[in-house]
Write an enzyme that holds these catalytic residues in place. Sequence first.
Site, PDB file in Angstrom:
ATOM      1  N   ARG A 163       0.865  -1.192   0.000  1.00  0.00           N
ATOM      2  CA  ARG A 163       0.000   0.000   0.000  1.00  0.00           C
ATOM      3  C   ARG A 163       0.892   1.229   0.000  1.00  0.00           C
ATOM      4  O   ARG A 163       1.767   1.355   0.855  1.00  0.00           O
ATOM      5  CB  ARG A 163      -0.920  -0.022   1.219  1.00  0.00           C
ATOM      6  CG  ARG A 163      -1.696   1.244   1.432  1.00  0.00           C
ATOM      7  CD  ARG A 163      -2.772   1.093   2.497  1.00  0.00           C
ATOM      8  NE  ARG A 163      -3.893   0.313   2.003  1.00  0.00           N
ATOM      9  CZ  ARG A 163      -5.098   0.258   2.590  1.00  0.00           C
ATOM     10  NH1 ARG A 163      -5.314   0.930   3.709  1.00  0.00           N
ATOM     11  NH2 ARG A 163      -6.066  -0.470   2.082  1.00  0.00           N
TER      12      ARG A 163
ATOM     13  N   HIS B 289      -7.581   0.881  -6.053  1.00  0.00           N
ATOM     14  CA  HIS B 289      -7.666  -0.095  -4.959  1.00  0.00           C
ATOM     15  C   HIS B 289      -8.226  -1.399  -5.563  1.00  0.00           C
ATOM     16  O   HIS B 289      -9.356  -1.802  -5.286  1.00  0.00           O
ATOM     17  CB  HIS B 289      -8.564   0.435  -3.848  1.00  0.00           C
ATOM     18  CG  HIS B 289      -8.424  -0.265  -2.534  1.00  0.00           C
ATOM     19  ND1 HIS B 289      -7.574  -1.337  -2.331  1.00  0.00           N
ATOM     20  CD2 HIS B 289      -9.033  -0.055  -1.336  1.00  0.00           C
ATOM     21  CE1 HIS B 289      -7.665  -1.751  -1.074  1.00  0.00           C
ATOM     22  NE2 HIS B 289      -8.546  -0.983  -0.457  1.00  0.00           N
TER      23      HIS B 289
ATOM     24  N   GLN C  26      -9.719  -4.304  -3.481  1.00  0.00           N
ATOM     25  CA  GLN C  26     -11.048  -3.966  -2.966  1.00  0.00           C
ATOM     26  C   GLN C  26     -12.101  -4.222  -4.040  1.00  0.00           C
ATOM     27  O   GLN C  26     -13.185  -4.756  -3.753  1.00  0.00           O
ATOM     28  CB  GLN C  26     -11.089  -2.486  -2.551  1.00  0.00           C
ATOM     29  CG  GLN C  26     -12.435  -2.001  -2.062  1.00  0.00           C
ATOM     30  CD  GLN C  26     -12.824  -2.593  -0.719  1.00  0.00           C
ATOM     31  OE1 GLN C  26     -12.055  -2.555   0.228  1.00  0.00           O
ATOM     32  NE2 GLN C  26     -14.026  -3.139  -0.634  1.00  0.00           N
TER      33      GLN C  26
ATOM     34  N   ASP D 235     -17.779   5.984  -0.936  1.00  0.00           N
ATOM     35  CA  ASP D 235     -16.542   5.917  -0.154  1.00  0.00           C
ATOM     36  C   ASP D 235     -16.338   7.293   0.479  1.00  0.00           C
ATOM     37  O   ASP D 235     -17.035   8.261   0.135  1.00  0.00           O
ATOM     38  CB  ASP D 235     -15.363   5.550  -1.081  1.00  0.00           C
ATOM     39  CG  ASP D 235     -14.058   5.329  -0.333  1.00  0.00           C
ATOM     40  OD1 ASP D 235     -14.098   5.112   0.906  1.00  0.00           O
ATOM     41  OD2 ASP D 235     -12.989   5.387  -0.978  1.00  0.00           O
TER      42      ASP D 235
ATOM     43  N   CYS E 178     -16.431   0.457   1.037  1.00  0.00           N
ATOM     44  CA  CYS E 178     -15.238  -0.336   1.349  1.00  0.00           C
ATOM     45  C   CYS E 178     -14.846  -0.241   2.816  1.00  0.00           C
ATOM     46  O   CYS E 178     -14.147  -1.104   3.316  1.00  0.00           O
ATOM     47  CB  CYS E 178     -14.094   0.096   0.454  1.00  0.00           C
ATOM     48  SG  CYS E 178     -13.535   1.792   0.753  1.00  0.00           S
TER      49      CYS E 178
ATOM     50  N   ARG F 248     -13.104  -9.727   1.365  1.00  0.00           N
ATOM     51  CA  ARG F 248     -11.740  -9.298   1.083  1.00  0.00           C
ATOM     52  C   ARG F 248     -10.757 -10.478   1.192  1.00  0.00           C
ATOM     53  O   ARG F 248      -9.811 -10.575   0.427  1.00  0.00           O
ATOM     54  CB  ARG F 248     -11.323  -8.179   2.059  1.00  0.00           C
ATOM     55  CG  ARG F 248     -12.101  -6.868   1.916  1.00  0.00           C
ATOM     56  CD  ARG F 248     -11.769  -6.160   0.607  1.00  0.00           C
ATOM     57  NE  ARG F 248     -10.358  -6.005   0.441  1.00  0.00           N
ATOM     58  CZ  ARG F 248      -9.647  -4.976   0.934  1.00  0.00           C
ATOM     59  NH1 ARG F 248     -10.252  -4.020   1.601  1.00  0.00           N
ATOM     60  NH2 ARG F 248      -8.347  -4.903   0.713  1.00  0.00           N
TER      61      ARG F 248
HETATM   62  N1  NVA Z   1     -10.495   6.050  -0.691  1.00  0.00           N
HETATM   63  C1  NVA Z   1     -10.023   5.630   0.605  1.00  0.00           C
HETATM   64  C2  NVA Z   1     -10.137   4.144   0.723  1.00  0.00           C
HETATM   65  C3  NVA Z   1      -9.688   3.573   2.027  1.00  0.00           C
HETATM   66  C4  NVA Z   1      -9.757   2.079   2.055  1.00  0.00           C
HETATM   67  C5  NVA Z   1      -8.605   6.104   0.813  1.00  0.00           C
HETATM   68  O1  NVA Z   1      -7.824   6.035  -0.149  1.00  0.00           O
HETATM   69  O2  NVA Z   1      -8.265   6.541   1.905  1.00  0.00           O
HETATM   70  N1   CP Z   2     -11.251  -1.036   2.660  1.00  0.00           N
HETATM   71  C1   CP Z   2      -9.966  -1.016   3.052  1.00  0.00           C
HETATM   72  O1   CP Z   2      -9.053  -1.121   2.255  1.00  0.00           O
HETATM   73  O2   CP Z   2      -9.798  -0.897   4.393  1.00  0.00           O
HETATM   74  P1   CP Z   2      -8.390  -0.660   5.136  1.00  0.00           P
HETATM   75  O3   CP Z   2      -7.915   0.696   4.734  1.00  0.00           O
HETATM   76  O4   CP Z   2      -8.715  -0.758   6.591  1.00  0.00           O
HETATM   77  O5   CP Z   2      -7.431  -1.711   4.692  1.00  0.00           O
END
Ligand code: NVA
Ligand code: CP
Length: 309
Positions: free
Chosen positions: A95, A127, A130, A225, A265, A293
């Site tokens: 990530r 993502h 996801q 989201d 998500c 997931r």
């Molecule tokens: N769009 C959000 C998703 C978190 C899982 C982010 O990037 O923070």
């Molecule tokens: N939906 C998701 O990716 O959650 P986290 O950021 O907790 O991994």
Amino acid sequence: MTRHFLEVDDLSASELSEVLAAALADNGRPLAGLGVAVVMTLPSTRTRNSTEMAVTDLGGHAVALAGGEVGVDVRETAEDVARTLAQYHRAICMRVVDHEVLVRMARAIDDARLDVPVVNLLSSTGHPVQALADLLTIAELDARGIGGLRGTRIAWIGDSNNVARSLTLGAVALGMHVSVSSPEGYRFGSDDVGRVASHAGLGGSLELVDDPVAAVEGAVAVCTDVWVSMGQEAERDARLAAFTGYQVDTALLERAATGAVLLHCLPAHRGEEVTAEVLEGPRSRVWQETSHRRAAMRGLLAWLVARAP
Ligand code: NVA
Ligand code: CP
């Protein structure tokens, strides 16, 4: 060439279907005796846990590393991190804020002819893992399962962000119709629209719709989201103002197809992008989505490691 998974369109539509099918299958223990690096340079609850448990399911051993310990491009270059982790692991799952870091790591792996897939566990632009879970959750709404996704209509309300992009790419590739409603300044650009179109399959389509009510018409799933993603905290005030009117509430969900469900998500901000009533209500599928997931990661990792380089 090693197959990486940096975005959903790294897979063809038929390969995406294979990965989803693998998520629902018994994959055995293809990672027995093997490691998977799980590197998080941003916070994560669902992604880290689902990935680690998927590796365990497949017989492997996950090594979780926080961004600070690895120090990508601080302690050493992203390329050196990739080639180092590849000495110990069968896959590198990561990530990052900057998607380009993943691209550089995958390139370093390829240049070194190492058979170690790089998997995007969320970047500023996508993502994709996801999206796999989201598609599995939508497939459950139809008795035909994955085969019933073609022709299904879903809506995305709010920020056309990383999660929206990956889900849209996957959904349209599988022949689904996606209506996206975002305020000006937070919509998909022409590059996104072109990318989705070039990967569209089986009659799938993307429509950008100004009015959220018009966007949810006929949708079996209404997806949203957070309005402020990780790394965008400084834009919070401007974003909250811009997204007024794009909240998923009971009235909006009522305008979707009969029995339409909510997908999110998580983490969620109740009272911002979604009301607590909808998130906690009977049409919320967020916990099924969260649960999927693990299966999604299992299917993806099993599929990736089964590829010949
Ligand atoms: N769009 C959000 C998703 C978190 C899982 C982010 O990037 O923070
Ligand atoms: N939906 C998701 O990716 O959650 P986290 O950021 O907790 O991994």
